[in-house]
Design an enzyme around this catalytic site. Sequence first.
Site, short mmCIF file in Angstrom:
data_model
loop_
_atom_site.label_atom_id
_atom_site.label_comp_id
_atom_site.label_asym_id
_atom_site.label_seq_id
_atom_site.Cartn_x
_atom_site.Cartn_y
_atom_site.Cartn_z
N ALA A 1 1.05 -1.16 -0.03
CA ALA A 1 -0.08 -0.21 -0.07
C ALA A 1 0.79 1.28 0.09
O ALA A 1 1.94 1.17 0.36
CB ALA A 1 -0.90 0.05 1.12
N TYR B 1 -5.84 8.17 3.44
CA TYR B 1 -4.83 6.92 3.63
C TYR B 1 -5.70 6.00 4.52
O TYR B 1 -6.09 4.66 4.28
CB TYR B 1 -3.48 7.24 4.18
CG TYR B 1 -2.81 6.05 4.87
CD1 TYR B 1 -2.45 5.01 4.17
CD2 TYR B 1 -2.78 5.74 6.19
CE1 TYR B 1 -1.75 3.80 4.62
CE2 TYR B 1 -1.84 4.66 6.77
CZ TYR B 1 -1.69 3.76 6.07
OH TYR B 1 -0.96 2.66 6.37
N LYS C 1 -7.84 2.15 3.70
CA LYS C 1 -7.70 0.90 4.40
C LYS C 1 -8.95 0.35 5.22
O LYS C 1 -9.41 -0.78 5.02
CB LYS C 1 -6.88 1.04 5.59
CG LYS C 1 -5.21 1.31 5.09
CD LYS C 1 -4.59 0.01 4.67
CE LYS C 1 -3.04 0.02 4.20
NZ LYS C 1 -2.64 -1.22 3.98
N HIS D 1 9.55 9.04 9.17
CA HIS D 1 9.02 8.36 10.27
C HIS D 1 10.31 8.64 11.61
O HIS D 1 11.37 8.97 11.10
CB HIS D 1 9.11 6.81 10.38
CG HIS D 1 7.99 6.34 9.45
ND1 HIS D 1 7.98 5.41 8.31
CD2 HIS D 1 6.75 6.43 9.59
CE1 HIS D 1 6.97 5.23 7.96
NE2 HIS D 1 5.87 5.69 8.62
N GLN E 1 13.24 17.75 13.55
CA GLN E 1 12.05 18.69 13.97
C GLN E 1 11.01 18.00 14.99
O GLN E 1 10.77 16.91 14.73
CB GLN E 1 11.19 19.16 12.96
CG GLN E 1 11.96 20.16 11.94
CD GLN E 1 11.11 20.42 10.94
OE1 GLN E 1 11.12 20.00 9.88
NE2 GLN E 1 10.39 21.73 10.95
N GLY F 1 -3.00 16.71 11.07
CA GLY F 1 -3.53 15.25 11.10
C GLY F 1 -2.97 14.52 12.10
O GLY F 1 -3.23 13.34 12.10
N1 UDP Z 1 7.43 13.38 14.48
C1 UDP Z 1 8.30 14.52 14.68
N2 UDP Z 1 9.22 14.77 13.80
C2 UDP Z 1 9.64 14.05 12.68
C3 UDP Z 1 8.94 12.93 12.30
C4 UDP Z 1 7.70 12.67 13.25
O1 UDP Z 1 8.01 14.95 15.71
O2 UDP Z 1 10.24 14.46 11.81
C5 UDP Z 1 6.43 12.71 15.32
C6 UDP Z 1 4.97 12.83 14.78
O3 UDP Z 1 4.35 14.16 14.89
C7 UDP Z 1 4.27 11.81 15.48
C8 UDP Z 1 5.38 10.87 15.78
O4 UDP Z 1 6.56 11.51 15.74
O5 UDP Z 1 3.81 12.32 16.71
C9 UDP Z 1 5.62 9.57 15.13
O6 UDP Z 1 5.55 9.92 13.66
P1 UDP Z 1 5.64 9.08 12.57
O7 UDP Z 1 5.84 9.83 11.23
O8 UDP Z 1 7.00 8.26 12.88
O9 UDP Z 1 4.45 8.02 12.46
P2 UDP Z 1 2.81 8.30 12.61
O10 UDP Z 1 2.38 8.37 13.99
O11 UDP Z 1 2.54 9.52 11.81
O12 UDP Z 1 2.54 6.97 11.80
#
Ligand code: UDP
Length: 331
Positions: free
Chosen positions: A75, A141, A145, A189, A206, A284
């Site tokens: 996916a 997304y 699903k 991620h 960040q 989101g």
């Molecule tokens: N996150 C963050 N900085 C980044 C990437 C992710 O602070 O550069 C935070 C994001 O806002 C979330 C958590 O880390 O709260 C996990 O994000 P990820 O994208 O790994 O997975 P998701 O929960 O979106 O599936």
Amino acid sequence: MNVLVVGGAGYIGSHCVRQLIAAGHRPVVLDNLVYGHRRAVPTELPFYAANLGDAETLKTILRKESIEMVMHFAAYCYVGESVTAPLKYYENNVSATLRLLGAMLEVGVKKFVFSSTCATYGSPDHLPMTEDLPQAPINPYGQTKLDVENVLKALATAHGLSFAAFRYFNAAGASEDGAIGEDHNPETHLIPLAIDAAVGKRPNLQIFGTDYPTPDGTCLRDYVHVDDLSRAHIAVFPKLGEPGQRYFYNLGTGKPFSVREIIRAVEKITGRKIPVIESPRRAGDPAALYADSSKVQRELGWKVKFPDAESIIATAWRWHSGHPNGYGDEA
Ligand code: UDP
């Protein structure tokens, strides 16, 4: 069992392939290699570079390889992109999946394991999250699903399809031997980005939002090791013997970690300081998502081998240390 692993060269699919082999099954891999990596799949396995929506090719493979069950990991999974390019997501995640399911039914393959997501719940009004919470996705997304979950229910009723849908929380980590791991392009991620920032491959990390109603102001997530996820997919096999079976399981450890806690854990495992920039919230992102995984533990005897962030991150670090540029390093 002969198992067709659709998306078997991707992050979760490739780990599942190795777990299938370890459990004595015979995986056959199909992947169009748009996001997957050929090197993530053992060379001795049958491998088909094809699209999951190519019904004719699918039927040929299902027959030729005497496939008894299909696992579907192929996916698109970028939440932000699903908002800006929804047709791409509906075409791949729903339409192509319908063609895959149609091909299966035509050939008489009626066992299916589906990778779903906790994003089907949207912003939950209850924590930890059980399987019976209302499903109200907040992005295309998650909706794609959920659409497939609903199609699977209808096919179970109409055609006796037996299926399990696993709703993943945050898949993370890498194989224990460090041979395969996470290599997304683009990478979004938290854990791989934090490792990149720790080693200086990226200038900083960040933190998306420090004003959430959580203990340290950053989002809480449930990080679950990719091998623990994979083992659940295999543990469900005995339940799919009879026609028309349907199962839904949340897959998370049930233990939430904040973004700051993950950063501290990555710093501890790598022994390096991560330059951090406190940034606005990412659109989101719900404040907290974590599973009640008692159903999968009770019904499948699922036990988590990697219960905490540090043990998961240690495997991701091993993979990264051996492959600083992911699969791109290997000739
Ligand atoms: N996150 C963050 N900085 C980044 C990437 C992710 O602070 O550069 C935070 C994001 O806002 C979330 C958590 O880390 O709260 C996990 O994000 P990820 O994208 O790994 O997975 P998701 O929960 O979106 O599936």
